[in-house]
Design a protein around this motif. Structure first.
Motif, PDB file in Angstrom:
ATOM      1  N   PHE A 252     -17.913 -18.238 -17.712  1.00 21.23           N
ATOM      2  CA  PHE A 252     -18.302 -18.228 -16.302  1.00 21.23           C
ATOM      3  C   PHE A 252     -19.719 -18.747 -16.082  1.00 21.23           C
ATOM      4  N   ASN A 253     -20.602 -18.471 -17.064  1.00 22.50           N
ATOM      5  CA  ASN A 253     -22.004 -18.908 -17.025  1.00 22.50           C
ATOM      6  C   ASN A 253     -22.689 -18.471 -15.721  1.00 22.50           C
ATOM      7  N   PRO A 254     -22.783 -17.166 -15.480  1.00 20.97           N
ATOM      8  CA  PRO A 254     -23.358 -16.677 -14.220  1.00 20.97           C
ATOM      9  C   PRO A 254     -24.874 -16.856 -14.179  1.00 20.97           C
ATOM     10  N   SER A 255     -25.396 -16.874 -12.969  1.00 14.62           N
ATOM     11  CA  SER A 255     -26.846 -16.948 -12.793  1.00 14.62           C
ATOM     12  C   SER A 255     -27.451 -15.580 -12.524  1.00 14.62           C
ATOM     13  N   ALA A 256     -26.619 -14.549 -12.321  1.00 10.72           N
ATOM     14  CA  ALA A 256     -27.096 -13.173 -12.151  1.00 10.72           C
ATOM     15  C   ALA A 256     -25.975 -12.211 -12.517  1.00 10.72           C
ATOM     16  N   LEU A 257     -26.366 -10.981 -12.881  1.00  8.84           N
ATOM     17  CA  LEU A 257     -25.408  -9.941 -13.247  1.00  8.84           C
ATOM     18  C   LEU A 257     -25.621  -8.713 -12.379  1.00  8.84           C
ATOM     19  N   VAL A 258     -24.526  -8.034 -12.055  1.00 15.29           N
ATOM     20  CA  VAL A 258     -24.570  -6.725 -11.421  1.00 15.29           C
ATOM     21  C   VAL A 258     -23.727  -5.809 -12.292  1.00 15.29           C
ATOM     22  N   VAL A 259     -24.317  -4.684 -12.744  1.00 16.72           N
ATOM     23  CA  VAL A 259     -23.653  -3.816 -13.706  1.00 16.72           C
ATOM     24  C   VAL A 259     -23.544  -2.407 -13.142  1.00 16.72           C
ATOM     25  N   GLN A 260     -22.322  -1.919 -12.969  1.00 13.89           N
ATOM     26  CA  GLN A 260     -22.068  -0.566 -12.504  1.00 13.89           C
ATOM     27  C   GLN A 260     -21.888   0.321 -13.724  1.00 13.89           C
ATOM     28  N   CYS A 261     -22.752   1.340 -13.875  1.00 13.81           N
ATOM     29  CA  CYS A 261     -22.779   2.179 -15.076  1.00 13.81           C
ATOM     30  C   CYS A 261     -22.318   3.592 -14.778  1.00 13.81           C
ATOM     31  N   GLY A 262     -21.149   3.741 -14.208  1.00  5.63           N
ATOM     32  CA  GLY A 262     -20.635   5.068 -13.907  1.00  5.63           C
ATOM     33  C   GLY A 262     -20.638   5.964 -15.132  1.00  5.63           C
ATOM     34  N   ALA A 263     -21.178   7.175 -15.005  1.00 10.38           N
ATOM     35  CA  ALA A 263     -21.315   8.074 -16.147  1.00 10.38           C
ATOM     36  C   ALA A 263     -20.069   8.893 -16.418  1.00 10.38           C
ATOM     37  N   ASP A 264     -19.021   8.692 -15.624  1.00 11.20           N
ATOM     38  CA  ASP A 264     -17.775   9.420 -15.881  1.00 11.20           C
ATOM     39  C   ASP A 264     -17.003   8.844 -17.063  1.00 11.20           C
ATOM     40  N   CYS A 265     -17.550   7.787 -17.672  1.00 11.96           N
ATOM     41  CA  CYS A 265     -16.950   7.261 -18.907  1.00 11.96           C
ATOM     42  C   CYS A 265     -17.438   8.017 -20.145  1.00 11.96           C
ATOM     43  N   ILE A 266     -18.356   8.964 -19.960  1.00 11.56           N
ATOM     44  CA  ILE A 266     -18.953   9.670 -21.080  1.00 11.56           C
ATOM     45  C   ILE A 266     -18.172  10.941 -21.412  1.00 11.56           C
ATOM     46  N   ASN A 267     -18.016  11.230 -22.701  1.00  9.28           N
ATOM     47  CA  ASN A 267     -17.321  12.427 -23.141  1.00  9.28           C
ATOM     48  C   ASN A 267     -17.915  13.671 -22.486  1.00  9.28           C
ATOM     49  N   GLY A 268     -17.035  14.549 -22.019  1.00 11.50           N
ATOM     50  CA  GLY A 268     -17.462  15.772 -21.359  1.00 11.50           C
ATOM     51  C   GLY A 268     -17.359  15.714 -19.854  1.00 11.50           C
ATOM     52  N   ASP A 269     -17.107  14.525 -19.305  1.00 10.22           N
ATOM     53  CA  ASP A 269     -16.963  14.437 -17.859  1.00 10.22           C
ATOM     54  C   ASP A 269     -15.640  15.088 -17.445  1.00 10.22           C
ATOM     55  N   ASN A 275     -13.478   9.754 -24.659  1.00 11.23           N
ATOM     56  CA  ASN A 275     -14.252  10.165 -25.840  1.00 11.23           C
ATOM     57  C   ASN A 275     -15.583   9.448 -26.019  1.00 11.23           C
ATOM     58  N   VAL A 276     -15.956   8.556 -25.147  1.00  8.02           N
ATOM     59  CA  VAL A 276     -17.065   7.631 -25.378  1.00  8.02           C
ATOM     60  C   VAL A 276     -18.416   8.338 -25.230  1.00  8.02           C
ATOM     61  N   ALA A 348     -19.027  12.419 -29.805  1.00  2.95           N
ATOM     62  CA  ALA A 348     -17.778  11.852 -29.290  1.00  2.95           C
ATOM     63  C   ALA A 348     -16.739  12.951 -29.136  1.00  2.95           C
ATOM     64  N   GLY A 349     -15.755  12.707 -28.260  1.00  2.00           N
ATOM     65  CA  GLY A 349     -14.662  13.647 -28.093  1.00  2.00           C
ATOM     66  C   GLY A 349     -13.664  13.546 -29.228  1.00  2.00           C
ATOM     67  N   CYS A 350     -12.744  14.488 -29.286  1.00  2.00           N
ATOM     68  CA  CYS A 350     -11.770  14.512 -30.388  1.00  2.00           C
ATOM     69  C   CYS A 350     -10.339  14.304 -29.893  1.00  2.00           C
ATOM     70  N   GLN A 351     -10.173  13.776 -28.669  1.00  2.00           N
ATOM     71  CA  GLN A 351      -8.819  13.467 -28.201  1.00  2.00           C
ATOM     72  C   GLN A 351      -8.209  12.362 -29.072  1.00  2.00           C
ATOM     73  N   LYS A 352      -6.905  12.343 -29.130  1.00  2.00           N
ATOM     74  CA  LYS A 352      -6.225  11.250 -29.809  1.00  2.00           C
ATOM     75  C   LYS A 352      -6.407   9.973 -29.005  1.00  2.00           C
ATOM     76  N   ASP A 353      -6.748   8.888 -29.682  1.00  2.00           N
ATOM     77  CA  ASP A 353      -6.915   7.588 -29.032  1.00  2.00           C
ATOM     78  C   ASP A 353      -5.556   6.883 -29.010  1.00  2.00           C
ATOM     79  N   PHE A 354      -4.995   6.702 -27.808  1.00  2.00           N
ATOM     80  CA  PHE A 354      -3.689   6.072 -27.667  1.00  2.00           C
ATOM     81  C   PHE A 354      -3.779   4.549 -27.547  1.00  2.00           C
ATOM     82  N   ASN A 355      -4.978   4.008 -27.714  1.00  2.00           N
ATOM     83  CA  ASN A 355      -5.150   2.557 -27.703  1.00  2.00           C
ATOM     84  C   ASN A 355      -4.910   2.016 -29.106  1.00  2.00           C
TER      85      ASN A 355
END
Length: 382
Positions: A252-269, A275-276, A348-355
């Motif tokens: 894509f070769n962008p000239s700017a980035l916008v990054v959404q860093c939602g913290a609900d991806c973190i283990n314990g949410d 598990n991340v 990290a969490g200990c759930q089974k990774d289904f990926n």
């Protein structure tokens, strides 16, 4: 990618009015104060390369860069109303259930959107290399409807501001939920590419974001989705990000980035439930920083206030290139929230990774085939 630039000029969006407004969001009451306190406890925004900039409230016309006049007018009209009875019009605009009509809602919307507009203007005017706004990142709101705890889509409005100075913008969504509002806003565009890494499983909100959602018409293949199954581990997330992000960026070769860093991806949410860890997500952020293009970092989800504070504090340290101790400073007003470890990093969490490897390989190869279209090399195979 460009050679890594060690010292970047960073502007950090903050003022007490903005914090207080964000503190009263129903699903994250007080979270903004917890985050602000931990970042201040580590003295991160006092660094030489960081400038704290107060937010400017969004104007009516700025809100209408994305949202419909009818939606904004209704919020203004009902903002001072104490009546909690839900009428049909409130339901029509999504002001119910997960987005209840709040007192002084128009002020809240102006504050949230204004924080990201302030950051976008700083980048557009070349006043900084990076802007950080942990008060923004509300990616579910639609043009005429509140949705998913999001009353205003500050991200879409900020991107609209950035298009005045940057020809192509890559939006990266790292929240555990699919960034449906942003994708919908730009699904016809070739100038804004949306790339979302998110949990995708039956019954998990918002139910969109499968790999075959690629945009429409001229924007076809400029919406890129990486759907991850239950139990996503650090290994899974890092593999997907590293194999996909660099190729999308190069294509894509962008000239700017916008990054959404939602913290609900973190283990314990309690909502995200994967598990991340912050350290794993930090590896992704390091790759983003190496791109050396103007970048706007935003917050988003995160329903464990202490872990959200941990995560965004760690990311702030990476962005400004200032290492910090793992021990939470005992000067923190909310020190007791970080027990029993009282440490910055979490396990990290200990759930089974289904990926499975097969599933990930199929997702990655599919997305990489889209990159050929993005780079205008060839059509992907059927």
């Amino acid at each position: 990618m460009n050679e890594f630039k060690m010292e970047k000029k960073v502007m950090y969006i903050y003022d007490s009015v903005l914090r207080k407004e964000c503190d009263r969001l129903p699903t994250i009451l007080g979270r903004a104060s917890v985050v602000t306190d931990l970042i201040n406890s580590y003295k991160l925004v006092q660094s030489d390369n960081v400038t704290v900039v107060p937010s400017i409230f969004a104007t009516y016309d700025e809100l209408r860069l994305f949202h419909s006049t009818a939606y904004i007018d209704f919020i203004k009209k009902r903002s001072n109303c104490d009546d909690t009875f839900e009428d049909e019009e409130e339901l029509e605009f999504g002001l119910s259930y997960d987005c209840p009509l709040l007192p002084q809602l128009y002020t809240l919307v102006q504050a949230l959107a204004g924080s990201s507009i302030t950051a976008a203007n700083l980048l557009a005017e070349s006043k900084c290399d990076i802007a950080i706004n942990w008060f923004g990142g509300w990616h579910h709101a639609q043009r005429d409807e509140a949705e998913g705890f999001c009353y205003v889509n500050d991200i879409v409005i900020a991107i609209q501001i950035l298009t005045r100075s940057f020809a192509k913008i890559l939006y990266i969504d790292l929240d555990v939920h699919h960034g449906n509002g942003v994708q919908n806003a730009f699904e016809l565009s070739q100038k804004i590419l949306t790339l979302s890494f998110h949990k995708f499983s039956p019954g998990f909100y918002p139910g969109s974001g499968n790999v075959d959602e690629v945009g429409s018409q001229r924007g076809r293949y400029f919406s890129v989705n990486v759907p991850l199954r239950e139990g996503c581990s650090n290994r899974t997330y890092i593999r997907c990000f590293k194999e996909i992000f660099s190729r999308v960026f190069q294509s894509f070769n962008p000239s700017a980035l916008v990054v959404q860093c939602g913290a609900d991806c973190i283990n314990g949410d309690p909502v995200g439930q994967i598990n991340v860890t912050p350290k794993a997500m930090g590896e992704c952020i390091k790759d983003i920083l190496k791109c050396n293009v103007p970048t706007l970092f935003l917050g988003g989800g995160g329903y464990d206030a202490a872990n959200t504070a941990r995560y965004w504090t760690y990311l702030t340290s990476l962005i400004i290139n200032k290492p910090i101790d793992n021990d939470i400073p005992d000067s923190s007003e909310y020190f007791m929230k970080y027990g029993p470890s009282y440490e910055l990093h979490i396990d990290a969490g200990c759930q089974k990774d289904f990926n499975t490897d097969e599933y990930l390989s199929n997702i990655i190869s599919t997305v990489l085939s889209y990159c050929k279209v993005i780079a205008k090399d060839e059509l992907p195979s059927k």
